[in-house]
Design a protein around this motif. Structure first.
Motif, PDB file in Angstrom:
ATOM      1  N   LYS A  24       0.824  -1.216   0.000  1.00 11.02           N
ATOM      2  CA  LYS A  24       0.000   0.000   0.000  1.00 11.02           C
ATOM      3  C   LYS A  24       0.859   1.268   0.000  1.00 11.02           C
ATOM      4  N   LEU A  25       1.796   1.359   0.912  1.00  3.15           N
ATOM      5  CA  LEU A  25       2.621   2.558   1.014  1.00  3.15           C
ATOM      6  C   LEU A  25       3.503   2.726  -0.215  1.00  3.15           C
ATOM      7  N   GLU A  26       4.077   1.644  -0.688  1.00  8.01           N
ATOM      8  CA  GLU A  26       4.965   1.704  -1.843  1.00  8.01           C
ATOM      9  C   GLU A  26       4.229   2.196  -3.087  1.00  8.01           C
ATOM     10  N   PRO A  66      -6.151   3.198  -9.697  1.00  7.83           N
ATOM     11  CA  PRO A  66      -7.016   2.007  -9.695  1.00  7.83           C
ATOM     12  C   PRO A  66      -6.318   0.783  -9.097  1.00  7.83           C
ATOM     13  N   GLU A  67      -6.023   0.878  -7.809  1.00 10.48           N
ATOM     14  CA  GLU A  67      -5.371  -0.201  -7.080  1.00 10.48           C
ATOM     15  C   GLU A  67      -6.149  -0.459  -5.790  1.00 10.48           C
ATOM     16  N   PHE A  68      -6.159  -1.708  -5.330  1.00 13.42           N
ATOM     17  CA  PHE A  68      -6.778  -2.028  -4.050  1.00 13.42           C
ATOM     18  C   PHE A  68      -5.765  -1.736  -2.945  1.00 13.42           C
ATOM     19  N   ASP A  90      -8.867   2.113  -4.274  1.00 14.46           N
ATOM     20  CA  ASP A  90     -10.039   1.291  -3.994  1.00 14.46           C
ATOM     21  C   ASP A  90      -9.809   0.418  -2.762  1.00 14.46           C
ATOM     22  N   CYS A  91     -10.895  -0.168  -2.278  1.00 13.60           N
ATOM     23  CA  CYS A  91     -10.790  -1.056  -1.120  1.00 13.60           C
ATOM     24  C   CYS A  91     -11.526  -2.372  -1.387  1.00 13.60           C
ATOM     25  N   THR A 129      -7.494   4.361   2.235  1.00  7.72           N
ATOM     26  CA  THR A 129      -6.605   4.196   1.082  1.00  7.72           C
ATOM     27  C   THR A 129      -5.754   5.427   0.822  1.00  7.72           C
ATOM     28  N   THR A 130      -5.992   6.513   1.533  1.00  7.96           N
ATOM     29  CA  THR A 130      -5.365   7.793   1.195  1.00  7.96           C
ATOM     30  C   THR A 130      -3.921   7.916   1.680  1.00  7.96           C
TER      31      THR A 130
END
Length: 288
Positions: free
Chosen positions: A97-99, A194-196, A117-118, A154-155
């Protein structure tokens, strides 16, 4: 670049380890995790002892029960990061997520907030679905009036946004994230990728499941925003945004509470009587 991750928690000892572990397992390692215990009465303090001994990047703060907004602002006041992320204590992240978020900033240095997205899971952690609402990039203020499509967990946000405009307002019991993103949309650029980027847990006792409270609070937040930033949007954008909000409210109540539905339609009619969405919604409400 240091990332500050803020996690408010209240009686979530059952889920908190998954949230913490998902942060410790990140492929991007330069972070601090600030956990603010909002007066938990369970075994959260004892649980945290083990984690504090395990990793020096974790900070654990305690306060009397004052709500998530106060807890988040407390963490913001001591955060040292160049970027800020929020992770609720009953949710968790994929390991990259962070990367992925940092890479998005590197590719788009002009943006201030990155989000995605989640994946929705149930209380036991089973995946329910990967359906997400439509999301947008750029100057999103006009679109945010219609609905909050920025998923908080997600932010990743540049620290300067908070330095320049402050943190959570704390004015409402719920939807402090909507309040924050609307405020930031008055000045800053958003980028949807557009990534989970998070697993979002749905539970029966969540305040966010109270739709009436949500609609009532969101309406107040929208009106507050328009009063605070009267020149940010054109008259047309304001009308379209407010009309879309009331139409969405009417559609929700169509088969639940006709009185609420008709009240929302009347509000939309007063604002933008020539809206096609209004008349489509009116037909749906009447025929439901």
């Amino acid at each position: 670049m240091l990332i500050s991750i803020i996690t408010p928690t209240y009686n979530r000892e059952k889920f908190l380890p998954a949230a913490i572990d998902s942060v410790l397992n990140q492929t991007y390692k330069n972070f601090e995790l600030i956990i603010v215990d909002d007066g938990s009465t369970d075994n959260t303090p004892a649980l945290m002892v083990t984690y504090l001994e395990k990793d020096s990047r974790i900070k654990y703060l305690q306060q009397t029960n004052q709500g998530q907004s106060v807890a988040r602002n407390y963490a913001l006041s001591i955060a040292n990061g160049d970027f800020i992320c929020f992770l609720d204590s009953d949710n968790y992240w994929p390991e990259d997520k962070l990367e992925k978020s940092i890479r998005a900033f590197e590719s788009h240095p002009e943006v201030d907030i990155v989000y995605g997205d989640c994946i929705t899971i149930d209380e036991q952690g089973n995946e329910l679905h990967r359906n997400n609402m439509r999301r947008y990039s750029g100057n999103i203020a006009a679109l945010l009036l219609k609905d909050n499509f920025v998923s908080m967990n997600t932010t990743m946000t540049r620290r300067k946004c908070f330095d320049e405009m402050g943190g959570m307002s704390g004015k409402r019991r719920v939807a402090d994230d909507y309040d924050l993103w609307l405020k930031f949309s008055a000045r800053f650029q958003f980028l949807y990728i557009p990534e989970f980027l998070a697993y979002y847990r749905v539970m029966e006792n969540q305040i966010s499941t109270n739709k009436k409270l949500r609609f009532d609070t969101n309406e107040k937040i929208i009106l507050d925003f328009l009063e605070a930033y009267p020149d940010r949007l054109s008259s047309k954008q304001k009308k379209e945004g407010l009309c879309a909000f009331y139409c969405r409210k009417a559609r929700h109540y169509a088969g639940v509470n006709k009185s609420e539905a008709y009240g929302a339609l009347l509000s939309a009619l007063k604002i933008n009587p020539f809206s096609k969405d209004l008349w489509r919604t009116a037909a749906r409400v009447i025929l439901s």
